[in-house]
Design an enzyme around this catalytic site. Structure first.
Site, short mmCIF file in Angstrom:
data_model
loop_
_atom_site.label_atom_id
_atom_site.label_comp_id
_atom_site.label_asym_id
_atom_site.label_seq_id
_atom_site.Cartn_x
_atom_site.Cartn_y
_atom_site.Cartn_z
N GLY A 63 -44.05 32.91 -35.45
CA GLY A 63 -44.90 32.98 -34.25
C GLY A 63 -45.22 31.59 -33.74
N SER B 70 -44.12 30.34 -31.03
CA SER B 70 -43.90 30.26 -29.58
C SER B 70 -45.19 30.09 -28.79
CB SER B 70 -43.16 31.53 -29.10
OG SER B 70 -43.81 32.70 -29.58
N VAL C 24 -40.59 39.33 -37.69
CA VAL C 24 -40.80 39.05 -39.11
C VAL C 24 -41.38 40.23 -39.90
CG1 VAL C 24 -40.87 36.53 -39.00
CG2 VAL C 24 -42.97 37.83 -38.58
N SER D 148 -57.81 35.11 -41.49
CA SER D 148 -58.84 35.19 -40.45
C SER D 148 -60.19 35.44 -41.10
CB SER D 148 -58.53 36.35 -39.50
OG SER D 148 -59.65 36.65 -38.69
N TYR E 175 -56.61 45.19 -38.67
CA TYR E 175 -56.48 43.72 -38.67
C TYR E 175 -57.21 43.11 -39.88
CZ TYR E 175 -56.61 38.95 -36.74
OH TYR E 175 -56.46 37.60 -36.54
N ALA F 10 -57.96 44.47 -42.71
CA ALA F 10 -57.24 44.81 -43.95
C ALA F 10 -56.00 43.94 -44.10
CB ALA F 10 -56.86 46.29 -43.95
N LYS G 274 -55.56 40.93 -42.94
CA LYS G 274 -55.95 39.54 -43.21
C LYS G 274 -56.56 39.40 -44.62
CE LYS G 274 -54.38 38.00 -39.45
NZ LYS G 274 -53.30 36.99 -39.43
P1 NAP Z 1 -51.10 34.63 -30.05
O1 NAP Z 1 -51.45 33.52 -29.11
O2 NAP Z 1 -51.15 36.03 -29.56
O3 NAP Z 1 -49.66 34.31 -30.66
C1 NAP Z 1 -49.10 35.19 -31.61
C2 NAP Z 1 -47.76 34.65 -32.03
O4 NAP Z 1 -47.23 35.52 -33.03
C3 NAP Z 1 -46.75 34.60 -30.91
O5 NAP Z 1 -46.00 33.41 -31.04
C4 NAP Z 1 -45.88 35.81 -31.16
O6 NAP Z 1 -44.54 35.64 -30.75
C5 NAP Z 1 -45.92 35.89 -32.67
N1 NAP Z 1 -45.59 37.21 -33.20
C6 NAP Z 1 -46.32 38.35 -33.14
N2 NAP Z 1 -45.67 39.35 -33.76
C7 NAP Z 1 -44.52 38.83 -34.25
C8 NAP Z 1 -43.46 39.36 -35.01
N3 NAP Z 1 -43.42 40.65 -35.39
N4 NAP Z 1 -42.42 38.53 -35.34
C9 NAP Z 1 -42.44 37.23 -34.96
N5 NAP Z 1 -43.43 36.68 -34.23
C10 NAP Z 1 -44.47 37.47 -33.89
O7 NAP Z 1 -52.05 34.60 -31.32
P2 NAP Z 1 -52.78 33.38 -32.07
O8 NAP Z 1 -54.20 33.45 -31.74
O9 NAP Z 1 -52.03 32.13 -31.89
O10 NAP Z 1 -52.63 33.92 -33.57
C11 NAP Z 1 -51.81 33.29 -34.53
C12 NAP Z 1 -52.27 33.74 -35.90
O11 NAP Z 1 -53.62 33.31 -36.10
C13 NAP Z 1 -52.27 35.26 -36.08
O12 NAP Z 1 -51.86 35.58 -37.38
C14 NAP Z 1 -53.73 35.62 -35.87
O13 NAP Z 1 -54.08 36.81 -36.53
C15 NAP Z 1 -54.42 34.43 -36.49
N6 NAP Z 1 -55.80 34.25 -36.04
C16 NAP Z 1 -56.09 34.01 -34.72
C17 NAP Z 1 -57.40 33.87 -34.33
C18 NAP Z 1 -57.81 33.59 -32.91
O14 NAP Z 1 -59.00 33.73 -32.59
N7 NAP Z 1 -56.91 33.20 -32.03
C19 NAP Z 1 -58.42 33.99 -35.29
C20 NAP Z 1 -58.09 34.23 -36.61
C21 NAP Z 1 -56.77 34.35 -36.98
P3 NAP Z 1 -43.91 36.29 -29.40
O15 NAP Z 1 -44.85 35.99 -28.28
O16 NAP Z 1 -42.61 35.57 -29.30
O17 NAP Z 1 -43.74 37.75 -29.66
#
Ligand code: NAP
Length: 252
Positions: free
Chosen positions: A16, A18, A68, A146, A159, A161, A163
């Site tokens: 992820g 991107s 993935v 998270s 979510y 569960a 994490k």
């Molecule tokens: P985001 O901006 O929505 O980005 C999610 C990324 O994951 C994208 O690059 C997406 O790729 C990729 N992705 C999703 N499903 C996938 C799959 N099956 N295979 C490969 N790539 C996949 O989210 P983010 O906030 O950056 O989150 C990144 C991580 O941090 C996540 O695990 C999230 O749970 C965790 N997190 C985020 C927050 C927050 O507040 N932002 C807080 C706690 C934890 P595509 O767009 O190419 O599909």
């Protein structure tokens, strides 16, 4: 001994990579000298933009599409990284999704989708990466958990569960592979300003922010810096830990 945050001569795979936090990690790692495999699922243009940015700054990067949550695709992603850059020293299991809903309304498909994208993906990529890292007798695995996995969040049983599962996975794997000089840690971000928050309504987000002592959203770059530290030689004696990057939200 003086440590620094250089990732020179390291090869990183960021799932992820991107968008959002993964994108920031890919850029941070590359700026410290790592070659980076930028995995994406549905956003090819965004992944190519990350690769271009890294290459224009003189770094090494390549994009690879893989869902993935699928075991075979995760294996192919790890193989691509090793074939392209000759190694895999750092795996960041960052890919993740949300499908928020109270349990009474949550369809089974949303439970499965979130567990597979967030937790099964962590198993899939780690299993393939550990095979290589065990042989090399060195490696770093960083799992993007998270605060939801530590504190629980209403509307996020799936979510939370996934994490919480990543956190337990981190500790178990850290114990399994420590003898081979592989460290496994988790980062537990709070609310970080990325697309993932767009699924939350403004009122819920405002209420959530009231629980954050530092009273603001985190920046993807703040999470990325923590990941760079955990990936660096300076973090060699840290394993099985969960590092909060959450403005003080969860003081465990
Ligand atoms: P985001 O901006 O929505 O980005 C999610 C990324 O994951 C994208 O690059 C997406 O790729 C990729 N992705 C999703 N499903 C996938 C799959 N099956 N295979 C490969 N790539 C996949 O989210 P983010 O906030 O950056 O989150 C990144 C991580 O941090 C996540 O695990 C999230 O749970 C965790 N997190 C985020 C927050 C927050 O507040 N932002 C807080 C706690 C934890 P595509 O767009 O190419 O599909």
């Amino acid at each position: 001994m003086a440590f620094n945050l250089s990732l020179e001569n390291k090869v990183a795979l960021v799932t992820g990579g991107s968008r959002g936090i993964g994108r920031a990690i890919a850029l941070e790692f590359a700026s410290r000298g790592a070659a980076v495999a930028v995995n994406y699922n549905k956003s090819p243009e965004a992944a190519e933009e990350v690769v271009k940015k890294i290459q224009e700054a003189g770094g090494k990067a390549a994009a690879f599409q893989a869902d993935v949550s699928d075991f075979k695709q995760a294996e192919a992603l790890v193989k691509f990284t090793i074939d392209t850059f000759g190694d895999l020293s750092i795996l960041v299991n960052n890919a993740g999704i949300t499908r928020d809903q109270l349990i009474m309304m949550m369809p089974e498909s949303d439970w499965d989708a979130v567990i597979n994208a967030n937790l099964k993906s962590t198993f899939n990529c780690s299993k393939a990466a550990v095979k290589h890292m065990m042989r090399k007798r060195t490696g770093r695995i960083i799992n993007m958990a998270s605060v939801a996995g530590q504190m629980g969040n209403p509307g996020q049983t799936n979510y939370s569960a996934s994490k919480g599962g990543q956190i337990a996975f981190t500790k178990a794997l850290a114990r399994e592979v420590a003898a081979r000089n592989i460290t496994v840690n988790a980062i537990a971000p709070g609310f970080v300003d990325t697309d993932i928050l767009k699924a939350m309504n403004a009122e819920t987000l405002e209420a959530a922010l009231k629980m954050v002592p530092l009273a603001r959203l985190g920046k993807p770059e703040e999470v990325a810096f923590t990941a760079a530290f955990l990936a660096s030689d300076g973090a060699a004696y840290i394993t099985g830990q969960v590092i909060g990057v959450d403005g003080g939200m969860a003081m465990m």
